[in-house]
Scaffold this motif. Structure first.
Motif, PDB file in Angstrom:
ATOM      1  N   HIS A   1       2.129  22.746  55.797  1.00 29.05           N
ATOM      2  CA  HIS A   1       3.512  23.102  55.473  1.00 29.05           C
ATOM      3  C   HIS A   1       4.494  22.237  56.265  1.00 29.05           C
ATOM      4  CE1 HIS A   1       6.911  25.673  54.422  1.00 29.05           C
ATOM      5  NE2 HIS A   1       7.234  25.686  55.703  1.00 29.05           N
ATOM      6  N   TYR A   2       4.258  22.109  57.548  1.00 25.78           N
ATOM      7  CA  TYR A   2       5.130  21.307  58.410  1.00 25.78           C
ATOM      8  C   TYR A   2       5.164  19.856  57.935  1.00 25.78           C
ATOM      9  CZ  TYR A   2       6.976  19.138  62.676  1.00 25.78           C
ATOM     10  OH  TYR A   2       7.732  18.421  63.572  1.00 25.78           O
ATOM     11  N   ALA A   3       4.019  19.336  57.531  1.00 27.21           N
ATOM     12  CA  ALA A   3       3.944  17.948  57.067  1.00 27.21           C
ATOM     13  C   ALA A   3       4.811  17.733  55.833  1.00 27.21           C
ATOM     14  CB  ALA A   3       2.490  17.575  56.760  1.00 27.21           C
ATOM     15  N   PHE A   4       4.762  18.674  54.891  1.00 22.27           N
ATOM     16  CA  PHE A   4       5.552  18.497  53.669  1.00 22.27           C
ATOM     17  C   PHE A   4       7.044  18.649  53.951  1.00 22.27           C
ATOM     18  CE2 PHE A   4       7.355  19.610  49.528  1.00 22.27           C
ATOM     19  CZ  PHE A   4       6.838  18.569  48.759  1.00 22.27           C
ATOM     20  N   ILE A   5       7.413  19.598  54.812  1.00 26.62           N
ATOM     21  CA  ILE A   5       8.825  19.763  55.172  1.00 26.62           C
ATOM     22  C   ILE A   5       9.343  18.497  55.853  1.00 26.62           C
ATOM     23  CG2 ILE A   5      10.448  21.057  56.610  1.00 26.62           C
ATOM     24  CD1 ILE A   5       9.480  22.555  54.119  1.00 26.62           C
ATOM     25  N   GLN A   6       8.543  17.922  56.734  1.00 24.00           N
ATOM     26  CA  GLN A   6       8.931  16.673  57.385  1.00 24.00           C
ATOM     27  C   GLN A   6       9.051  15.546  56.361  1.00 24.00           C
ATOM     28  OE1 GLN A   6       9.776  15.813  60.582  1.00 24.00           O
ATOM     29  NE2 GLN A   6       9.814  18.003  61.024  1.00 24.00           N
ATOM     30  N   PHE A   7       8.147  15.534  55.399  1.00 25.33           N
ATOM     31  CA  PHE A   7       8.161  14.489  54.374  1.00 25.33           C
ATOM     32  C   PHE A   7       9.476  14.499  53.598  1.00 25.33           C
ATOM     33  CE2 PHE A   7       7.513  13.294  49.937  1.00 25.33           C
ATOM     34  CZ  PHE A   7       7.083  11.981  50.084  1.00 25.33           C
ATOM     35  N   ILE A   8       9.896  15.687  53.121  1.00 21.63           N
ATOM     36  CA  ILE A   8      11.125  15.718  52.320  1.00 21.63           C
ATOM     37  C   ILE A   8      12.364  15.484  53.188  1.00 21.63           C
ATOM     38  CG2 ILE A   8      10.098  17.176  50.539  1.00 21.63           C
ATOM     39  CD1 ILE A   8      11.607  19.535  51.641  1.00 21.63           C
ATOM     40  N   ALA A   9      12.331  15.938  54.446  1.00 23.31           N
ATOM     41  CA  ALA A   9      13.479  15.718  55.331  1.00 23.31           C
ATOM     42  C   ALA A   9      13.629  14.235  55.660  1.00 23.31           C
ATOM     43  CB  ALA A   9      13.327  16.534  56.612  1.00 23.31           C
ATOM     44  N   ARG A  10      12.505  13.515  55.762  1.00 31.21           N
ATOM     45  CA  ARG A  10      12.540  12.099  56.123  1.00 31.21           C
ATOM     46  C   ARG A  10      12.859  11.192  54.938  1.00 31.21           C
ATOM     47  NH1 ARG A  10       6.852  11.626  59.564  1.00 31.21           N
ATOM     48  NH2 ARG A  10       7.344  13.169  61.191  1.00 31.21           N
ATOM     49  N   THR A  11      12.479  11.604  53.733  1.00 22.88           N
ATOM     50  CA  THR A  11      12.526  10.668  52.603  1.00 22.88           C
ATOM     51  C   THR A  11      13.547  11.003  51.522  1.00 22.88           C
ATOM     52  OG1 THR A  11      10.778  11.856  51.394  1.00 22.88           O
ATOM     53  CG2 THR A  11      10.084  10.123  52.929  1.00 22.88           C
ATOM     54  N   LEU A  12      14.070  12.238  51.468  1.00 22.08           N
ATOM     55  CA  LEU A  12      14.915  12.635  50.344  1.00 22.08           C
ATOM     56  C   LEU A  12      16.371  12.835  50.747  1.00 22.08           C
ATOM     57  CD1 LEU A  12      12.659  15.263  48.514  1.00 22.08           C
ATOM     58  CD2 LEU A  12      12.772  12.789  48.167  1.00 22.08           C
ATOM     59  N   HIS A  13      17.268  12.583  49.785  1.00 27.81           N
ATOM     60  CA  HIS A  13      18.683  12.885  49.958  1.00 27.81           C
ATOM     61  C   HIS A  13      18.868  14.393  49.865  1.00 27.81           C
ATOM     62  CE1 HIS A  13      22.983  13.224  48.807  1.00 27.81           C
ATOM     63  NE2 HIS A  13      23.120  12.134  49.549  1.00 27.81           N
ATOM     64  N   LYS A  14      19.907  14.914  50.521  1.00 29.48           N
ATOM     65  CA  LYS A  14      20.103  16.367  50.567  1.00 29.48           C
ATOM     66  C   LYS A  14      20.246  16.980  49.175  1.00 29.48           C
ATOM     67  CE  LYS A  14      25.156  16.403  51.096  1.00 29.48           C
ATOM     68  NZ  LYS A  14      26.289  16.889  51.918  1.00 29.48           N
ATOM     69  N   SER A  15      20.768  16.230  48.205  1.00 27.03           N
ATOM     70  CA  SER A  15      20.938  16.759  46.852  1.00 27.03           C
ATOM     71  C   SER A  15      19.603  16.996  46.150  1.00 27.03           C
ATOM     72  CB  SER A  15      21.791  15.800  46.013  1.00 27.03           C
ATOM     73  OG  SER A  15      21.155  14.541  45.893  1.00 27.03           O
ATOM     74  N   SER A  16      18.551  16.332  46.624  1.00 30.50           N
ATOM     75  CA  SER A  16      17.226  16.482  46.008  1.00 30.50           C
ATOM     76  C   SER A  16      16.378  17.555  46.680  1.00 30.50           C
ATOM     77  CB  SER A  16      16.470  15.145  46.066  1.00 30.50           C
ATOM     78  OG  SER A  16      17.151  14.140  45.354  1.00 30.50           O
ATOM     79  N   ILE A  17      16.825  18.045  47.839  1.00 28.73           N
ATOM     80  CA  ILE A  17      15.997  18.974  48.612  1.00 28.73           C
ATOM     81  C   ILE A  17      15.722  20.286  47.879  1.00 28.73           C
ATOM     82  CG2 ILE A  17      16.000  20.434  50.684  1.00 28.73           C
ATOM     83  CD1 ILE A  17      17.080  18.041  52.236  1.00 28.73           C
ATOM     84  N   PRO A  18      16.740  20.962  47.270  1.00 32.34           N
ATOM     85  CA  PRO A  18      16.419  22.208  46.558  1.00 32.34           C
ATOM     86  C   PRO A  18      15.399  22.015  45.436  1.00 32.34           C
ATOM     87  CG  PRO A  18      18.772  22.075  46.948  1.00 32.34           C
ATOM     88  CD  PRO A  18      18.196  20.731  47.314  1.00 32.34           C
ATOM     89  N   THR A  19      15.505  20.908  44.704  1.00 33.72           N
ATOM     90  CA  THR A  19      14.541  20.652  43.633  1.00 33.72           C
ATOM     91  C   THR A  19      13.153  20.402  44.206  1.00 33.72           C
ATOM     92  OG1 THR A  19      16.276  19.715  42.231  1.00 33.72           O
ATOM     93  CG2 THR A  19      13.998  19.197  41.646  1.00 33.72           C
ATOM     94  N   ALA A  20      13.081  19.641  45.298  1.00 34.96           N
ATOM     95  CA  ALA A  20      11.788  19.391  45.945  1.00 34.96           C
ATOM     96  C   ALA A  20      11.185  20.692  46.459  1.00 34.96           C
ATOM     97  CB  ALA A  20      11.963  18.399  47.096  1.00 34.96           C
ATOM     98  N   GLN A  21      12.023  21.550  47.046  1.00 40.71           N
ATOM     99  CA  GLN A  21      11.536  22.846  47.521  1.00 40.71           C
ATOM    100  C   GLN A  21      11.088  23.715  46.353  1.00 40.71           C
ATOM    101  OE1 GLN A  21      10.865  24.006  50.371  1.00 40.71           O
ATOM    102  NE2 GLN A  21      11.986  22.845  51.908  1.00 40.71           N
ATOM    103  N   GLY A  22      11.815  23.623  45.230  1.00 38.88           N
ATOM    104  CA  GLY A  22      11.423  24.381  44.048  1.00 38.88           C
ATOM    105  C   GLY A  22      10.073  23.942  43.515  1.00 38.88           C
ATOM    106  N   LEU A  23       9.846  22.623  43.478  1.00 36.60           N
ATOM    107  CA  LEU A  23       8.554  22.102  43.033  1.00 36.60           C
ATOM    108  C   LEU A  23       7.437  22.539  43.977  1.00 36.60           C
ATOM    109  CD1 LEU A  23       9.672  18.486  42.040  1.00 36.60           C
ATOM    110  CD2 LEU A  23       8.807  20.233  40.465  1.00 36.60           C
ATOM    111  N   TYR A  24       7.717  22.475  45.265  1.00 36.63           N
ATOM    112  CA  TYR A  24       6.728  22.887  46.273  1.00 36.63           C
ATOM    113  C   TYR A  24       6.401  24.370  46.136  1.00 36.63           C
ATOM    114  CZ  TYR A  24       4.956  23.960  51.011  1.00 36.63           C
ATOM    115  OH  TYR A  24       4.214  24.394  52.082  1.00 36.63           O
ATOM    116  N   ALA A  25       7.448  25.195  46.047  1.00 38.26           N
ATOM    117  CA  ALA A  25       7.232  26.637  45.937  1.00 38.26           C
ATOM    118  C   ALA A  25       6.531  26.996  44.629  1.00 38.26           C
ATOM    119  CB  ALA A  25       8.571  27.375  46.038  1.00 38.26           C
ATOM    120  N   ALA A  26       6.912  26.302  43.545  1.00 36.29           N
ATOM    121  CA  ALA A  26       6.347  26.625  42.235  1.00 36.29           C
ATOM    122  C   ALA A  26       4.880  26.238  42.130  1.00 36.29           C
ATOM    123  CB  ALA A  26       7.155  25.929  41.137  1.00 36.29           C
ATOM    124  N   PHE A  27       4.556  25.031  42.556  1.00 38.23           N
ATOM    125  CA  PHE A  27       3.197  24.529  42.347  1.00 38.23           C
ATOM    126  C   PHE A  27       2.260  24.791  43.528  1.00 38.23           C
ATOM    127  CE2 PHE A  27       5.659  21.944  39.322  1.00 38.23           C
ATOM    128  CZ  PHE A  27       4.933  22.209  38.170  1.00 38.23           C
TER     129      PHE A  27
END
Length: 384
Positions: free
Chosen positions: A310-336
């Motif tokens: 979990h920590y690895a994926f949270i770090q991944f999106i924080a390091r690589t994604l713009h803030k506008s993409s974070i909710p969608t990335a979290q949605g994909l993570y939570a969904a799948f």
């Protein structure tokens, strides 16, 4: 209340409810509502499918309409309002329907909390691991409370503790939130959820990271759904079950407290590899040695099989994604990773559990092993 404390409070109270619902609700359905393990598995699996739809579609769309804080408050109230419907219901059909309804609302609190943390990491520089460790502490507190409550009052106590905990979530989300979470989304910069999801999934690095975390987190399906009844089946009392489950949570707390210091600069692929190997060892060990002592020993591995993944994926999106993409990335993570994969594997785990309880855990290694292979094959693509 500063951002770090606010996030810590939210994590603690939400994960208290998670610590009631996740490990104990299957046991409540079988012991109080008199359902078979197979029937309870169908209900829980259907709920996870609804949860996948909700976190993938509804969550990103609604975060475009409302501030993340207002959305949290709406979810908290909706979760409590739907959960109380469990009180009068007993038939399989009605329990199935209310579980689907509840799963369309309540699980969205998780990506909403994680999105809040990701935004505050970027805006206010909070330490994610420090606040998330309070979530693990909340989970641990819930498991202890349920363990002793069920030992004294029976499994019916699970329902009432959950209702009380959800009431506290309503109160916690009413607290004044950090400014970064109060701002309404700017409509002129918005694109559809599908467009954002498509863009993310077309990024090979994101797709690989998401696939790996789906395999690792999905492999926890049998553990999440059947640990309570498995420990009952091998002769462990309810009060001790709470203590045993808390060994995993305590290990997770230690991991999150030290994660920023130990893994803050580590490569995502390294963290994923440790988690995948740990998961494989954990599920095989439970199958090979059906003893309470071995189950307790494998609980320590939860820190890396769940916590580090979990920590690895949270770090991944924080390091690589713009803030506008974070909710969608979290949605994909939570969904799948946290819903759909768990739903499918819960169905499979229920079938295997009826054949032989240990097989439900061995079956999960079928998904953690491919994660190891994928990490090795695509290690050059995970440079975050």
């Amino acid at each position: 209340m500063n951002s770090q404390k606010w996030m810590s409070v939210q994590f603690f109270i939400f994960f208290f409810t998670w610590g009631v619902f996740l490990p104990y609700w299957t046991g409540y359905l079988t012991n109080v509502k008199d359902l078979s393990v197979a029937s309870a598995s169908v209900i829980m699996g259907a709920g996870m499918i609804a949860r996948a739809f909700s976190t993938l579609i509804l969550f990103p769309e609604l975060t475009k309409r409302y501030s993340i804080h207002l959305f949290l408050r709406m979810l908290a109230i909706g979760s409590l309002a739907t959960f109380v419907l469990y009180i009068p219901l007993s038939s399989f059909t009605m329990l199935l329907l209310i579980t689907i309804l509840f799963s369309l609302v309540y699980p969205n609190l998780l990506p909403a909390m994680e999105s809040s943390a990701s935004l505050l990491m970027q805006k206010d520089r909070i330490h994610y691991g420090r606040s998330r460790s309070f979530g693990s502490a909340g989970f641990m507190a819930a498991v202890l409370v349920i363990g002793f409550a069920t030992a004294r009052y029976g499994e019916q106590a699970i329902l009432w503790v959950m209702i009380g905990a959800l009431a506290f979530v309503v109160l916690a989300t009413a607290l004044k939130a950090p400014t970064a979470l109060i701002d309404k989304p700017k409509k002129e910069h918005q694109v559809s959820t599908w467009q954002l999801a498509k863009v993310l999934l077309q990024q090979k690095e994101f797709l690989i990271a998401l696939t790996i975390v789906i395999l690792i987190q999905g492999s926890h399906a049998s553990y999440n759904s059947y640990s309570f009844i498995y420990l009952q089946d091998i002769g462990v009392s309810n009060s001790w079950i709470g203590v045993i489950i808390n060994v995993a949570v305590l290990a997770e707390i230690v991991l999150f407290m030290l994660a920023d210091r130990i893994f803050g600069k580590s490569k995502v692929q390294t963290m994923f590899m440790i988690a995948a190997i740990g998961a494989t060892v954990r599920w095989i060990a439970i199958w090979l040695f059906p003893f309470a002592s071995v189950f307790v020993a494998t609980q320590v591995l939860h820190a890396i099989t769940f916590g580090l993944a979990h920590y690895a994926f949270i770090q991944f999106i924080a390091r690589t994604l713009h803030k506008s993409s974070i909710p969608t990335a979290q949605g994909l993570y939570a969904a799948f990773a946290m819903s759909l994969s768990s739903a499918l594997l819960t169905f499979m785990g229920g079938y295997l559990y009826d054949l032989q309880p240990g097989l439900a855990f061995l079956g999960m290694a079928v998904f953690s092993v491919p994660a190891i292979i994928l990490i090795l094959a695509q290690r050059s693509k995970l440079q975050a």
